[in-house]
Write a protein that holds these residues in place. Structure first.
Motif, PDB file in Angstrom:
ATOM      1  N   ALA A 112      60.411 114.028  85.016  1.00 59.87           N
ATOM      2  CA  ALA A 112      60.203 114.204  86.457  1.00 59.87           C
ATOM      3  C   ALA A 112      60.513 112.937  87.243  1.00 59.87           C
ATOM      4  N   ILE A 113      60.299 111.767  86.616  1.00 55.97           N
ATOM      5  CA  ILE A 113      60.448 110.497  87.337  1.00 55.97           C
ATOM      6  C   ILE A 113      61.849 109.903  87.179  1.00 55.97           C
ATOM      7  N   ILE A 114      62.491 110.132  86.041  1.00 58.16           N
ATOM      8  CA  ILE A 114      63.791 109.517  85.772  1.00 58.16           C
ATOM      9  C   ILE A 114      64.825 109.816  86.860  1.00 58.16           C
ATOM     10  N   PRO A 115      64.949 111.061  87.358  1.00 59.77           N
ATOM     11  CA  PRO A 115      65.936 111.295  88.424  1.00 59.77           C
ATOM     12  C   PRO A 115      65.678 110.459  89.673  1.00 59.77           C
ATOM     13  N   ILE A 116      64.412 110.268  90.025  1.00 59.32           N
ATOM     14  CA  ILE A 116      64.078 109.416  91.180  1.00 59.32           C
ATOM     15  C   ILE A 116      64.568 108.000  90.931  1.00 59.32           C
ATOM     16  N   HIS A 117      64.311 107.498  89.735  1.00 62.81           N
ATOM     17  CA  HIS A 117      64.705 106.127  89.374  1.00 62.81           C
ATOM     18  C   HIS A 117      66.228 105.975  89.397  1.00 62.81           C
ATOM     19  N   ILE A 118      66.943 106.954  88.839  1.00 58.67           N
ATOM     20  CA  ILE A 118      68.409 106.883  88.796  1.00 58.67           C
ATOM     21  C   ILE A 118      68.990 106.933  90.207  1.00 58.67           C
ATOM     22  N   LEU A 119      68.449 107.803  91.042  1.00 59.76           N
ATOM     23  CA  LEU A 119      68.955 107.893  92.415  1.00 59.76           C
ATOM     24  C   LEU A 119      68.774 106.573  93.158  1.00 59.76           C
ATOM     25  N   VAL A 123      72.516 105.616  92.311  1.00 58.58           N
ATOM     26  CA  VAL A 123      73.296 106.502  93.175  1.00 58.58           C
ATOM     27  C   VAL A 123      73.277 106.045  94.630  1.00 58.58           C
ATOM     28  N   TYR A 124      72.101 105.895  95.215  1.00 62.83           N
ATOM     29  CA  TYR A 124      72.003 105.534  96.627  1.00 62.83           C
ATOM     30  C   TYR A 124      72.678 104.203  96.956  1.00 62.83           C
ATOM     31  N   PRO A 125      72.583 103.171  96.100  1.00 62.20           N
ATOM     32  CA  PRO A 125      73.236 101.902  96.451  1.00 62.20           C
ATOM     33  C   PRO A 125      74.754 101.988  96.560  1.00 62.20           C
ATOM     34  N   PRO A 153      53.913  98.242  97.945  1.00 62.70           N
ATOM     35  CA  PRO A 153      53.356  97.850  96.646  1.00 62.70           C
ATOM     36  C   PRO A 153      52.732  98.985  95.844  1.00 62.70           C
ATOM     37  N   ILE A 154      51.922  99.815  96.473  1.00 61.79           N
ATOM     38  CA  ILE A 154      51.182 100.826  95.703  1.00 61.79           C
ATOM     39  C   ILE A 154      52.130 101.843  95.089  1.00 61.79           C
ATOM     40  N   ARG A 155      53.008 102.424  95.906  1.00 64.37           N
ATOM     41  CA  ARG A 155      53.892 103.455  95.376  1.00 64.37           C
ATOM     42  C   ARG A 155      54.914 102.883  94.394  1.00 64.37           C
ATOM     43  N   SER A 156      55.373 101.645  94.644  1.00 65.84           N
ATOM     44  CA  SER A 156      56.353 101.047  93.729  1.00 65.84           C
ATOM     45  C   SER A 156      55.733 100.744  92.373  1.00 65.84           C
ATOM     46  N   ILE A 157      54.519 100.169  92.372  1.00 66.91           N
ATOM     47  CA  ILE A 157      53.847  99.867  91.113  1.00 66.91           C
ATOM     48  C   ILE A 157      53.551 101.158  90.357  1.00 66.91           C
ATOM     49  N   LEU A 158      53.052 102.167  91.065  1.00 63.75           N
ATOM     50  CA  LEU A 158      52.777 103.455  90.416  1.00 63.75           C
ATOM     51  C   LEU A 158      54.046 104.065  89.829  1.00 63.75           C
ATOM     52  N   LEU A 159      55.149 103.975  90.553  1.00 57.65           N
ATOM     53  CA  LEU A 159      56.412 104.546  90.085  1.00 57.65           C
ATOM     54  C   LEU A 159      56.901 103.843  88.825  1.00 57.65           C
ATOM     55  N   TYR A 160      56.934 102.510  88.861  1.00 50.68           N
ATOM     56  CA  TYR A 160      57.432 101.750  87.713  1.00 50.68           C
ATOM     57  C   TYR A 160      56.533 101.910  86.494  1.00 50.68           C
ATOM     58  N   VAL A 161      55.220 101.800  86.704  1.00 50.75           N
ATOM     59  CA  VAL A 161      54.302 101.851  85.568  1.00 50.75           C
ATOM     60  C   VAL A 161      54.214 103.264  85.008  1.00 50.75           C
ATOM     61  N   SER A 162      54.252 104.285  85.853  1.00 53.47           N
ATOM     62  CA  SER A 162      54.216 105.669  85.360  1.00 53.47           C
ATOM     63  C   SER A 162      55.446 105.969  84.516  1.00 53.47           C
ATOM     64  N   LEU A 163      56.609 105.559  84.991  1.00 53.83           N
ATOM     65  CA  LEU A 163      57.832 105.799  84.233  1.00 53.83           C
ATOM     66  C   LEU A 163      57.811 105.026  82.915  1.00 53.83           C
ATOM     67  N   GLN A 239      64.795 104.019 101.497  1.00 55.55           N
ATOM     68  CA  GLN A 239      64.348 105.072 102.396  1.00 55.55           C
ATOM     69  C   GLN A 239      65.201 106.330 102.342  1.00 55.55           C
ATOM     70  N   LYS A 240      66.246 106.316 101.513  1.00 59.14           N
ATOM     71  CA  LYS A 240      66.957 107.558 101.234  1.00 59.14           C
ATOM     72  C   LYS A 240      66.119 108.449 100.307  1.00 59.14           C
ATOM     73  N   SER A 241      65.168 107.820  99.597  1.00 65.12           N
ATOM     74  CA  SER A 241      64.279 108.566  98.719  1.00 65.12           C
ATOM     75  C   SER A 241      63.030 109.004  99.465  1.00 65.12           C
ATOM     76  N   ILE A 242      62.599 110.233  99.230  1.00 65.80           N
ATOM     77  CA  ILE A 242      61.403 110.730  99.905  1.00 65.80           C
ATOM     78  C   ILE A 242      60.168 109.929  99.509  1.00 65.80           C
ATOM     79  N   ILE A 243      60.222 109.296  98.330  1.00 61.63           N
ATOM     80  CA  ILE A 243      59.088 108.475  97.874  1.00 61.63           C
ATOM     81  C   ILE A 243      58.796 107.362  98.866  1.00 61.63           C
ATOM     82  N   TYR A 244      59.848 106.781  99.450  1.00 60.20           N
ATOM     83  CA  TYR A 244      59.668 105.655 100.363  1.00 60.20           C
ATOM     84  C   TYR A 244      59.746 106.063 101.831  1.00 60.20           C
TER      85      TYR A 244
END
Length: 246
Positions: A112-119, A123-125, A153-163, A239-244
Motif C-alpha cells: 500500500a505504501i510503496i506506490p506512494i514512495h515511488i511516485l 515519478v513526480y520529480p 515531520p509527523i506524516r514524513s516520519i510515519l511514512l518512512y518508518v511504516s514503509l 504536494q503532488k501527493s495527497i499525503i502532503y
C-alpha cells in the motif's frame, strides 16, 4: 457432484499454483539486495548525517537506477513477486496463510505504501512542467528527505518508518519461510522455533530502530545550502501527493 467446468477450473488451479509459488519466491534475492543498498543510506545518517547518506544513496543509484537495470533488478522482480503472490492467494482453494499473519500483514502494508514512495521519489520529480522542471537525480539527494521531514515531520516520519518496518518484517518472515521450504532437510518448520522467532524480532527491531535513528538525525540536521528555488521545487513535488496536500 462437481460440473465438468468446475473440475477443469480446479485442474488449472492445481497446475498453476506450484508455478506461482516459485514465481513469488524467485525474485527474493534481487529485492533483498535492493533493500540492503537502499536502507543503508538512511541508516548511515546515524554516523555521518545527510552528507554520508546522500553519498551512499547516489552510489547505490549506480547499481539499480537507469535502463535496463532498474527494470531487471527492481521493478521486474518486485512486480513478479507481488503479482504471483496475489494471484496465488486468489486462486488457492485454501488461503496459503492467514491474512492477519505477520508475513501477509507486513507485505500488504508495504504494497500500500510503496506506490506512494515511488511516485514521490521517482515519478513526480521528472515532471518537466514548472515549478518542478525535472529535478535531476543529483539534486534529489537527502536534502529532499530532510526538507520533507522538517516541513511535514509527523506524516514524513510515519511514512518512512511504516514503509521500513513493513518491508523489514516481510523480508525477515519471508526468508524464514524460504529457509524452511528449500534448505531444511527434514521438512519441519524451523521458523516457529522460539529461538528463531526471537532472533527475527531482535533483527527487525534493530533494523527499524537504525532507520528511525537515521531519520531523526536527518530531521534535526540543518539542510546544507538550502537554496529557496530548490526548496520550492521540492514543495511542488511533495504536494503532488495527497499525503502532503492534506
Amino acid at each position: 457432484m462437481s460440473s465438468p467446468s468446475s473440475s477443469q477450473t480446479n485442474s488449472i488451479r492445481k497446475t498453476l499454483l506450484p508455478y506461482l509459488t516459485k514465481a513469488a519466491h524467485l525474485p527474493a534475492p534481487f529485492i533483498s539486495a535492493f533493500l540492503l543498498v537502499h536502507l543503508s543510506a538512511p541508516i548511515l545518517a546515524n554516523v555521518g548525517g545527510a552528507s554520508l547518506s546522500s553519498s551512499v544513496m547516489l552510489l547505490g543509484r549506480e547499481y539499480y537506477q537507469g535502463s535496463p537495470q532498474e527494470l531487471l533488478l527492481l521493478f521486474g522482480p518486485l512486480g513478479l513477486h507481488v503479482s504471483a503472490s496475489v494471484l496465488k492467494r486468489l486462486l488457492s482453494p485454501y488461503p496459503p496463510r492467514p491474512i492477519r499473519s505477520l508475513l501477509s500483514t507486513a507485505g500488504y502494508t508495504a504494497l500500500a505504501i510503496i506506490p506512494i514512495h515511488i511516485l514521490i521519489q521517482r515519478v513526480y520529480p521528472t515532471d518537466p512542467a514548472y515549478p518542478i522542471s525535472s529535478i535531476g537525480p543529483a539534486q534529489l539527494d537527502f536534502s529532499f528527505v530532510q526538507h520533507a521531514l522538517q516541513k511535514w515531520p509527523i506524516r514524513s516520519i510515519l511514512l518512512y518508518v511504516s514503509l521500513t518496518a513493513a518491508t523489514i518484517l516481510h523480508a525477515l518472515e519471508g526468508f524464514a519461510l524460504l529457509n524452511d521450504l528449500y534448505l531444511v532437510k527434514d521438512g519441519s518448520a524451523k521458523r516457529w522455533d522460539k529461538s528463531k522467532v526471537r532472533t527475527r524480532r531482535i533483527a527487525a527491531a534493530t533494523g527499524i530502530s537504525a532507520v528511525l535513528g537515521g531519520v531523526l538525525m536527518l530531521w534535526k540536521e540543518p539542510i546544507i545550502m538550502p537554496l529557496p528555488s530548490i526548496l520550492a521545487r521540492f514543495d511542488a513535488v511533495l504536494q503532488k501527493s495527497i499525503i502532503y496536500r492534506l
